[in-house]
Design a protein around this motif. Sequence first.
Motif, PDB file in Angstrom:
ATOM      1  N   LEU A 288       0.564   0.151  -9.505  1.00 41.16           N
ATOM      2  CA  LEU A 288       1.052  -0.394  -8.233  1.00 41.16           C
ATOM      3  C   LEU A 288       0.332   0.285  -7.073  1.00 41.16           C
ATOM      4  O   LEU A 288      -0.082  -0.375  -6.118  1.00 41.16           O
ATOM      5  CB  LEU A 288       2.569  -0.192  -8.120  1.00 41.16           C
ATOM      6  CG  LEU A 288       3.420  -1.099  -9.021  1.00 41.16           C
ATOM      7  CD1 LEU A 288       4.872  -0.630  -9.033  1.00 41.16           C
ATOM      8  CD2 LEU A 288       3.336  -2.559  -8.565  1.00 41.16           C
ATOM      9  N   ALA A 289       0.185   1.598  -7.159  1.00 39.97           N
ATOM     10  CA  ALA A 289      -0.496   2.322  -6.081  1.00 39.97           C
ATOM     11  C   ALA A 289      -1.930   1.815  -5.934  1.00 39.97           C
ATOM     12  O   ALA A 289      -2.410   1.583  -4.816  1.00 39.97           O
ATOM     13  CB  ALA A 289      -0.482   3.825  -6.362  1.00 39.97           C
ATOM     14  N   ALA A 290      -2.607   1.627  -7.063  1.00 38.17           N
ATOM     15  CA  ALA A 290      -3.998   1.152  -7.012  1.00 38.17           C
ATOM     16  C   ALA A 290      -4.073  -0.235  -6.387  1.00 38.17           C
ATOM     17  O   ALA A 290      -5.079  -0.602  -5.783  1.00 38.17           O
ATOM     18  CB  ALA A 290      -4.595   1.132  -8.409  1.00 38.17           C
ATOM     19  N   ALA A 291      -2.990  -1.009  -6.515  1.00 35.83           N
ATOM     20  CA  ALA A 291      -2.980  -2.365  -5.964  1.00 35.83           C
ATOM     21  C   ALA A 291      -2.447  -2.390  -4.532  1.00 35.83           C
ATOM     22  O   ALA A 291      -2.293  -3.449  -3.942  1.00 35.83           O
ATOM     23  CB  ALA A 291      -2.134  -3.274  -6.847  1.00 35.83           C
ATOM     24  N   GLY A 292      -2.127  -1.221  -3.978  1.00 34.24           N
ATOM     25  CA  GLY A 292      -1.657  -1.169  -2.597  1.00 34.24           C
ATOM     26  C   GLY A 292      -0.180  -1.497  -2.445  1.00 34.24           C
ATOM     27  O   GLY A 292       0.282  -1.788  -1.356  1.00 34.24           O
ATOM     28  N   VAL A 293       0.584  -1.433  -3.532  1.00 38.63           N
ATOM     29  CA  VAL A 293       2.028  -1.693  -3.460  1.00 38.63           C
ATOM     30  C   VAL A 293       2.757  -0.347  -3.448  1.00 38.63           C
ATOM     31  O   VAL A 293       2.565   0.468  -4.341  1.00 38.63           O
ATOM     32  CB  VAL A 293       2.502  -2.520  -4.683  1.00 38.63           C
ATOM     33  CG1 VAL A 293       3.994  -2.821  -4.573  1.00 38.63           C
ATOM     34  CG2 VAL A 293       1.698  -3.806  -4.809  1.00 38.63           C
ATOM     35  N   SER A 294       3.592  -0.114  -2.427  1.00 35.04           N
ATOM     36  CA  SER A 294       4.344   1.144  -2.358  1.00 35.04           C
ATOM     37  C   SER A 294       5.524   1.078  -3.306  1.00 35.04           C
ATOM     38  O   SER A 294       6.290   0.118  -3.286  1.00 35.04           O
ATOM     39  CB  SER A 294       4.885   1.363  -0.945  1.00 35.04           C
ATOM     40  OG  SER A 294       3.824   1.352  -0.024  1.00 35.04           O
ATOM     41  N   SER A 295       5.695   2.105  -4.163  1.00 33.26           N
ATOM     42  CA  SER A 295       6.916   2.146  -4.961  1.00 33.26           C
ATOM     43  C   SER A 295       7.732   3.353  -4.532  1.00 33.26           C
ATOM     44  O   SER A 295       7.220   4.456  -4.417  1.00 33.26           O
ATOM     45  CB  SER A 295       6.628   2.134  -6.468  1.00 33.26           C
ATOM     46  OG  SER A 295       5.662   3.078  -6.825  1.00 33.26           O
ATOM     47  N   TYR A 296       9.027   3.129  -4.277  1.00 34.34           N
ATOM     48  CA  TYR A 296       9.859   4.145  -3.640  1.00 34.34           C
ATOM     49  C   TYR A 296      10.826   4.830  -4.598  1.00 34.34           C
ATOM     50  O   TYR A 296      11.216   5.966  -4.378  1.00 34.34           O
ATOM     51  CB  TYR A 296      10.658   3.515  -2.497  1.00 34.34           C
ATOM     52  CG  TYR A 296       9.826   3.198  -1.282  1.00 34.34           C
ATOM     53  CD1 TYR A 296       8.669   3.912  -1.000  1.00 34.34           C
ATOM     54  CD2 TYR A 296      10.204   2.190  -0.389  1.00 34.34           C
ATOM     55  CE1 TYR A 296       7.907   3.626   0.116  1.00 34.34           C
ATOM     56  CE2 TYR A 296       9.455   1.905   0.737  1.00 34.34           C
ATOM     57  CZ  TYR A 296       8.301   2.627   0.989  1.00 34.34           C
ATOM     58  OH  TYR A 296       7.559   2.353   2.096  1.00 34.34           O
ATOM     59  N   PHE A 297      11.285   4.127  -5.601  1.00 32.56           N
ATOM     60  CA  PHE A 297      12.280   4.707  -6.505  1.00 32.56           C
ATOM     61  C   PHE A 297      11.990   4.291  -7.946  1.00 32.56           C
ATOM     62  O   PHE A 297      11.613   3.148  -8.193  1.00 32.56           O
ATOM     63  CB  PHE A 297      13.698   4.207  -6.170  1.00 32.56           C
ATOM     64  CG  PHE A 297      14.197   4.585  -4.809  1.00 32.56           C
ATOM     65  CD1 PHE A 297      14.818   5.809  -4.592  1.00 32.56           C
ATOM     66  CD2 PHE A 297      14.060   3.712  -3.739  1.00 32.56           C
ATOM     67  CE1 PHE A 297      15.284   6.154  -3.332  1.00 32.56           C
ATOM     68  CE2 PHE A 297      14.524   4.049  -2.474  1.00 32.56           C
ATOM     69  CZ  PHE A 297      15.144   5.279  -2.266  1.00 32.56           C
TER      70      PHE A 297
END
Lengths: 428, 428
Positions: free
Chosen positions: A24-33
């Motif tokens: 997700l990080a590599a795709a630019g999506v922030s994951s919070y929990f």
Amino acid sequence: MAVGTELLLGQIADTNSRWLGEHLAAAGVSSYFHQAVGDNRERIVTALRTALARGEAVIMCGGLGPTQDDITREAIAEVMHVPLVRDEAVVRRIEALFASRGRDMPANNARQADVPQGAQTIEQQRGTAPGLICPLGHKVVYAVPGVPHEMEEMFTRAILPDLRRRMAEQGEEAAIVSRVLRTWGTSESALAEVLQGRIDALDEQSPAGTGVTLAFLASGIEGIKVRLTARARSAGEAAALLDAEEREVRAVLASTLGDVVFGLDEVTMEQALAAVLLERGLTLGVAESLTGGLIASRLVAVVGASTWFRGGVVAYDSAVKHAVLGVPEGPVVREEAAVAMAQGARRVLGADVGLGITGVAGPDPQEGVAPGTVYVGLSAPGAGDLSRVLRVPGDRQRIREYSAISALDLLRRTLLRSAEETGAAATG
Amino acid sequence: MAVGTELLLGQIADTNSRWLGEHLAAAGVSSYFHQAVGDNRERIVTALRTALARGEAVIMCGGLGPTQDDITREAIAEVMHVPLVRDEAVVRRIEALFASRGRDMPANNARQADVPQGAQTIEQQRGTAPGLICPLGHKVVYAVPGVPHEMEEMFTRAILPDLRRRMAEQGEEAAIVSRVLRTWGTSESALAEVLQGRIDALDEQSPAGTGVTLAFLASGIEGIKVRLTARARSAGEAAALLDAEEREVRAVLASTLGDVVFGLDEVTMEQALAAVLLERGLTLGVAESLTGGLIASRLVAVVGASTWFRGGVVAYDSAVKHAVLGVPEGPVVREEAAVAMAQGARRVLGADVGLGITGVAGPDPQEGVAPGTVYVGLSAPGAGDLSRVLRVPGDRQRIREYSAISALDLLRRTLLRSAEETGAAATG
């Protein structure tokens, strides 16, 4: 959100959340929990409601199996306030899967075709459970099996494209593109030291949340990855930024640490070696002692290996080294034995190039040689016969795996170098 | 609850939650939810409030370091509605720790002595950060460093005793013990079907949260696990319950699905096979085509393999099958070829037992044989020569891995059966 009592009991590790976080990080999506919860309907519902309150999209892994304690489908339907509807097309796919293995579908597996009303399925390609895409207003819940290779395939094929589409609709899309330089034979701190100048320069150039960033990933034993991530208004612009930065980084690494980059992105060491062998039209045979077939099994994992890989001899017992490979009687944990194994592999297997490896995986010393001492021998046209000693830290399994990659890398570099020298001699 | 942005980004794995889950279960403490959250105060506070609403005790790992993004202390104080108070005794312990390394304490580290008013500290013995025990009414929040060996030491020394004391006060103490039966060659749904009777019987016998439960774990390619979990007043009582239930389950499985259980808990298929070979005093040699060394590399992973494993031939190219193993000229993706490979391995490697495997990993057919078709050949004293055909679904890598385990299992079962027959003949 990972579902499964075995996670709470610590019986298996939640590797999915880590994998998803990284991708997700590599795709630019922030994951919070991240959350993990057991196979308990009330608690899955509670956790899912919590997750939906805290984010716009939730990925649930696990609980899609055929048994009564697989209740992710029921929990999602409860949160969506809809019934489960059996999808007959999915039933037929599951039946076909069992039929292809010559078996009837057990009645239980029909549960895997139950879909919350209004949800879409993600067709199953590796296991029996389909994935789910479940809309809740403007939010979304994805459900995928907990088996890592099924989850990873569905994430890449269906979830990430769906997430990207939703981000584009909300005008949140910047193009974020990553490229990974794969390195072998150096440490994260050495890479960080020689690339600090690039990191500082990039920080100065891109204050506005665009541009390129560098990061290091030490993910397991397959070498350190240098990840270049570009954020720009379009994919083309991001790719151009990456091209420019890759040239800079390669130049810095080549001038300080030497030939440490063996490939890009998902390329494996054996694929990098295969490319060199194919280009030179050479066949390979291997003779393994402490690695016990690990090198051969990595090589056959390359699609098309049959054009350049002849085979191997796993000479675990010393008698096999002498009788099959013709290693002279005497000590077998020595550089000379590694070279004799390489020559034997070349001869017995009818290969152009031979690779031999012997050493001590431990836990005890052998022939007075300490665990972690490994000898690699090569026999190749142009390069002649040569050997190297490695000192490998760690336990038995780590020593074997590290030795296998090191041997492949040594062969790759040696063939590249002898090609350069031959080229230089031919044109000189 | 794990704190750290690096967890969400997948840069490191959350091994602490797994460790804690395992150790809490062994101590009879039910854990219902895991969470991971980044270094963001608002989100840590949200996650902690969620955790407190869902349980009576929360263990937080991480965010106790000396830097500005270590904010677990601040978040707990906010949730407790109390100020942070610097504990001078803790400051002196940190200073002494630095002095013992010949260094002055950096000013930042004084932050590690900040304690929410009303909380107790857990003295630091391995790192610089103390742990915290923070009462919130009748509930409690424990905070420990994210460094695994610091966390583990504090959990064992301070948290577990504190939890036990609280449970004893509430009369809740119990022992929870698990045991896993490892199976191969059957599906999760088939296991569920034949064991449904046991599951129902157990449900009836133990309405009061004690007794034994059964669950199935499909963790990757290594077979389905049947987990037996017993909850009782003491560890001894729980073990006795497990012993009784294991006998029941084994009896049901043996009478319906046959010899599908190959071992307990962490036992691998190669270890199970090694035990049979060792007991019968037999040595093994293998000849591999499509698995390309995978079987051999699994076998050498068993500690002490050198006493019974002679080695292997990876005959990837057909010419190697003919020249080295003596497989007759002609098609090599056939049952006859698998048997000839097994005989060849036995002869060339000087082994008592030979295992041969050939087949098509794909993606393309070979010799008119479809991908996923695999032939296993055995040659063993007592059992004679025999072969089996497998049909394996999946991609190239899955076909290879599944074939490798299947071949090991076939050999294990065949040797067990021939030992039984020999025993029966001898006593008959």
